[in-house]
Design an enzyme around this catalytic site. Structure first.
Site, PDB file in Angstrom:
ATOM      1  N   GLU A  48       0.817  -1.209   0.000  1.00 23.63           N
ATOM      2  CA  GLU A  48       0.000   0.000   0.000  1.00 23.63           C
ATOM      3  C   GLU A  48       0.858   1.269   0.000  1.00 23.63           C
ATOM      4  OE1 GLU A  48      -2.972   0.277  -0.741  1.00 23.63           O
ATOM      5  OE2 GLU A  48      -3.523  -1.829  -0.637  1.00 23.63           O
ATOM      6  N   TYR A 131      -7.092   6.473   3.541  1.00 17.57           N
ATOM      7  CA  TYR A 131      -7.176   5.394   2.564  1.00 17.57           C
ATOM      8  C   TYR A 131      -6.373   4.169   2.998  1.00 17.57           C
ATOM      9  CZ  TYR A 131      -5.735   2.272  -0.997  1.00 17.57           C
ATOM     10  OH  TYR A 131      -5.428   1.103  -1.640  1.00 17.57           O
ATOM     11  N   ASP A 149     -10.260   4.872  -2.838  1.00 15.00           N
ATOM     12  CA  ASP A 149      -9.083   5.329  -3.569  1.00 15.00           C
ATOM     13  C   ASP A 149      -9.531   5.929  -4.902  1.00 15.00           C
ATOM     14  OD1 ASP A 149      -9.775   3.095  -5.106  1.00 15.00           O
ATOM     15  OD2 ASP A 149      -7.703   2.882  -5.748  1.00 15.00           O
TER      16      ASP A 149
END
Length: 303
Positions: A48, A131, A149
DNA sequence: AAAACGTGGAC
DNA sequence: TGTCCAAGTTT
């Protein structure tokens, strides 16, 4: 007289979206390394960080090397932050490497070396915003969170609101919609988060969207409206050439390649304009990406 | 709230 | 060739 786009959660039928999108995901989900069980929460978290503003294709090789070198947060925490910056290579936005290292240190010190499961605890780690906290909690731990996102925002903008692109900045209405569309069941919600994101990444793309392969084209508000072109303020465009960012990038590239501390002269060679060059270097030092040593030499940070 | 923050591939 | 875009966060 025109009608407003349909953004009211009450007017959408969640399950009419969930079932086809989840079915499509079963068939078309990419086999990405951070989706495999052996990736664990740390693998998900590393991915991520790397995927923040960087395409999957460029992340893949760096991700593999990173996990091989630092298989657990404590492994990264025990190494110098500069090594993280070096291993980051050319992924861009190298502050992410520093923040990932900082997050690993915090996890090691405050969470016993395990990536926390709690959204609020994730959010408190450096480099993790709304996020990423939701993504890790959802993808790694199967929790029910709205994972909003750029891909999901675009899918919702089209499928629900009937416009080509979402607003420049995420709005409260978008968050509300994302929450309203989240399946009640936890496991299904986590699956939905990954599926809706994948649909945006593979089919409902920013350019050259492929409605012919879209599982919800028949109910997509934008498709039904004849795919009207974006109308409104221009989507933010980035300039790069000649900016401090470009100079910072050149400076850091020299330091990444160097084994030993680099003399000032070697850095001076990357940019002709002395004022901007000095400002860029100062910025890197201020950000902790570069460590100045006595005698006018520089290196990636040891601490 | 707007702007800074890298890099490279695609069209 | 230049513009657009890529799983955002921080200040």
């Amino acid at each position: 007289m025109t009608t407003m786009p349909t953004t009211d959660p009450d007017t959408v039928s969640p399950d009419a979206l969930h079932t086809p999108v989840l079915g499509w995901f079963d068939q078309h989900a990419r086999d990405l390394p951070w989706r495999r069980p052996e990736a664990g929460a740390w693998g998900v978290m590393v991915s991520e960080f790397m995927l923040q503003q960087t395409p999957v294709s460029r992340v893949l090789p760096v991700y593999e090397q990173w996990l091989a070198r630092w298989p657990r947060p404590a492994d990264l925490a025990a190494d110098a932050p500069g090594e993280a910056v070096r291993a980051w290579g050319r992924l861009g936005y190298p502050r992410r490497a520093l923040r990932l290292h900082g997050a690993a240190v915090a996890i090691t010190e405050r969470h016993g070396g395990d990536v926390p499961r709690d959204h609020a605890q994730l959010l408190s780690l450096p480099g993790i915003g709304e996020y990423t906290a939701a993504a890790v909690a959802s993808f790694a731990y199967g929790q029910r969170h709205a994972v909003l996102d750029t891909n999901v925002r675009r899918v919702f903008a089209r499928a629900v609101s009937g416009v080509q692109y979402p607003p420049n900045a995420t709005t409260a209405a978008e968050r509300r919609l994302a929450r309203a569309l989240l399946p009640d069941d936890e496991a299904r919600a986590a699956r939905w988060a990954a599926a809706s994101m994948e649909l945006g990444a593979l089919v409902c793309t920013a350019r050259n969207e492929d409605c012919g392969r879209c599982p919800i084209a028949a109910s997509c508000a934008w498709h039904l409206a004849g795919k009207p072109a974006h109308d409104g303020p221009p989507r933010r465009g980035q300039t790069y050439a000649g900016t401090d960012r470009q100079v910072r990038g050149k400076l850091l590239a020299v330091l990444r390649e160097a084994v030993d501390p680099v003399p000032q002269a070697a850095l001076d060679a990357v940019w002709h304009e002395p004022v901007q060059r000095a400002r860029a270097l100062d910025g890197l030092v201020a950000d902790g990406l570069v460590e100045p040593l006595a005698g006018g030499v520089y290196r990636l940070p040891l601490t």
